[in-house]
Design a protein around this motif. Structure first.
Motif, mmCIF file in Angstrom:
data_model
loop_
_atom_site.group_PDB
_atom_site.id
_atom_site.type_symbol
_atom_site.label_atom_id
_atom_site.label_comp_id
_atom_site.label_asym_id
_atom_site.label_seq_id
_atom_site.Cartn_x
_atom_site.Cartn_y
_atom_site.Cartn_z
ATOM 1 N N GLU A 24 0.840 -1.204 0.000
ATOM 2 C CA GLU A 24 0.000 0.000 0.000
ATOM 3 C C GLU A 24 0.874 1.254 0.000
ATOM 4 O OE1 GLU A 24 -2.568 -0.450 3.362
ATOM 5 O OE2 GLU A 24 -3.705 -2.074 2.427
ATOM 6 N N LYS A 25 1.921 1.251 0.810
ATOM 7 C CA LYS A 25 2.819 2.409 0.865
ATOM 8 C C LYS A 25 3.536 2.578 -0.470
ATOM 9 C CE LYS A 25 4.618 5.755 3.189
ATOM 10 N NZ LYS A 25 3.817 6.903 3.537
ATOM 11 N N TYR A 26 3.958 1.457 -1.073
ATOM 12 C CA TYR A 26 4.612 1.509 -2.381
ATOM 13 C C TYR A 26 3.677 2.128 -3.418
ATOM 14 C CZ TYR A 26 6.039 -0.065 -6.987
ATOM 15 O OH TYR A 26 6.344 -0.097 -8.310
ATOM 16 N N GLU A 27 2.424 1.703 -3.438
ATOM 17 C CA GLU A 27 1.462 2.242 -4.404
ATOM 18 C C GLU A 27 1.242 3.740 -4.179
ATOM 19 O OE1 GLU A 27 0.219 0.927 -7.070
ATOM 20 O OE2 GLU A 27 1.060 -1.055 -6.728
ATOM 21 N N GLU A 28 1.223 4.154 -2.914
ATOM 22 C CA GLU A 28 1.060 5.575 -2.602
ATOM 23 C C GLU A 28 2.257 6.384 -3.108
ATOM 24 O OE1 GLU A 28 0.941 8.421 1.354
ATOM 25 O OE2 GLU A 28 0.366 6.323 1.558
ATOM 26 N N ILE A 29 3.465 5.878 -2.861
ATOM 27 C CA ILE A 29 4.677 6.560 -3.321
ATOM 28 C C ILE A 29 4.708 6.610 -4.842
ATOM 29 C CG2 ILE A 29 7.194 6.357 -3.444
ATOM 30 C CD1 ILE A 29 7.048 5.213 -0.558
ATOM 31 N N ARG A 30 4.341 5.504 -5.492
ATOM 32 C CA ARG A 30 4.345 5.444 -6.950
ATOM 33 C C ARG A 30 3.347 6.443 -7.544
ATOM 34 N NH1 ARG A 30 1.972 3.554 -11.156
ATOM 35 N NH2 ARG A 30 0.295 2.434 -10.174
ATOM 36 N N ALA A 31 2.161 6.552 -6.948
ATOM 37 C CA ALA A 31 1.146 7.490 -7.434
ATOM 38 C C ALA A 31 1.632 8.934 -7.277
ATOM 39 C CB ALA A 31 -0.166 7.282 -6.679
ATOM 40 N N ASN A 32 2.270 9.237 -6.160
ATOM 41 C CA ASN A 32 2.799 10.587 -5.950
ATOM 42 C C ASN A 32 3.925 10.903 -6.926
ATOM 43 O OD1 ASN A 32 1.031 11.282 -3.905
ATOM 44 N ND2 ASN A 32 2.370 10.519 -2.293
ATOM 45 N N ALA A 33 4.774 9.936 -7.190
ATOM 46 C CA ALA A 33 5.865 10.139 -8.150
ATOM 47 C C ALA A 33 5.314 10.364 -9.554
ATOM 48 C CB ALA A 33 6.809 8.937 -8.142
ATOM 49 N N GLN A 34 4.264 9.636 -9.902
ATOM 50 C CA GLN A 34 3.650 9.814 -11.222
ATOM 51 C C GLN A 34 3.029 11.202 -11.345
ATOM 52 O OE1 GLN A 34 0.917 6.749 -12.321
ATOM 53 N NE2 GLN A 34 0.627 7.539 -14.363
ATOM 54 N N LYS A 35 2.349 11.665 -10.299
ATOM 55 C CA LYS A 35 1.781 13.022 -10.318
ATOM 56 C C LYS A 35 2.886 14.058 -10.501
ATOM 57 C CE LYS A 35 -2.112 12.202 -7.223
ATOM 58 N NZ LYS A 35 -2.660 12.531 -5.905
ATOM 59 N N LEU A 36 3.985 13.873 -9.777
ATOM 60 C CA LEU A 36 5.109 14.803 -9.876
ATOM 61 C C LEU A 36 5.682 14.798 -11.284
ATOM 62 C CD1 LEU A 36 7.114 16.729 -8.449
ATOM 63 C CD2 LEU A 36 8.540 14.707 -8.030
ATOM 64 N N TRP A 37 5.899 13.616 -11.864
ATOM 65 C CA TRP A 37 6.476 13.519 -13.198
ATOM 66 C C TRP A 37 5.576 14.169 -14.253
ATOM 67 C CZ3 TRP A 37 10.854 13.110 -15.486
ATOM 68 C CH2 TRP A 37 10.918 12.807 -16.837
ATOM 69 N N GLU A 38 4.263 14.059 -14.091
ATOM 70 C CA GLU A 38 3.322 14.618 -15.055
ATOM 71 C C GLU A 38 3.093 16.117 -14.870
ATOM 72 O OE1 GLU A 38 -0.064 12.132 -14.532
ATOM 73 O OE2 GLU A 38 0.821 10.479 -15.670
ATOM 74 N N HIS A 39 3.630 16.704 -13.826
ATOM 75 C CA HIS A 39 3.462 18.136 -13.572
ATOM 76 C C HIS A 39 4.107 18.930 -14.714
ATOM 77 C CE1 HIS A 39 3.763 22.036 -11.557
ATOM 78 N NE2 HIS A 39 2.764 21.599 -10.808
ATOM 79 N N PRO A 40 3.439 19.962 -15.221
ATOM 80 C CA PRO A 40 3.969 20.725 -16.356
ATOM 81 C C PRO A 40 5.361 21.314 -16.128
ATOM 82 C CG PRO A 40 1.690 21.339 -15.936
ATOM 83 C CD PRO A 40 2.108 20.430 -14.825
#
Length: 104
Positions: A24-40
């Motif tokens: 669960e923690k891994y999925e949370e970190i992965r989702a946050n990293a994806q949001k960061l990477w997609e930031h303009p």
């Protein structure tokens, strides 16, 4: 013997519970990293870095070709289809399913 069995049972229970919490923690970190990477802003910075890398690569290649070492290596008759650097693959924007094994 009973003590070993209780220890192994506790170890197995801890492993299962820890694995779930860790996933669960891994999925949370992965989702946050994806949001960061997609930031303009991040994408803009990545584009600038890619352009600078391509420029430095071209300049270095040209210097090597014009040098005596480049002449000895025969880089002057190089296939130009591979001269540009390729953009890194975006492993964060994969299938997005929880079962995928994408890495950061």
């Amino acid at each position: 013997m009973r003590g070993k069995l209780m220890f192994l049972t506790g170890l197995a229970a801890g492993f299962v519970l820890g694995s779930r919490a860790g996933r669960e923690k891994y999925e949370e970190i992965r989702a946050n990293a994806q949001k960061l990477w997609e930031h303009p802003t991040v994408q803009e910075a990545a584009g600038v870095a890619q352009a600078q890398a391509n420029k430095l690569y071209s300049e270095g290649k040209d210097k090597l070709q014009s040098s005596k070492l480049g002449e000895k290596l025969g880089t002057t008759h190089h296939d130009t289809s591979t001269d540009e650097l390729l953009a890194p693959t975006d492993t964060l924007s994969g299938s997005g399913s929880k079962g995928s094994s994408s890495t950061l």
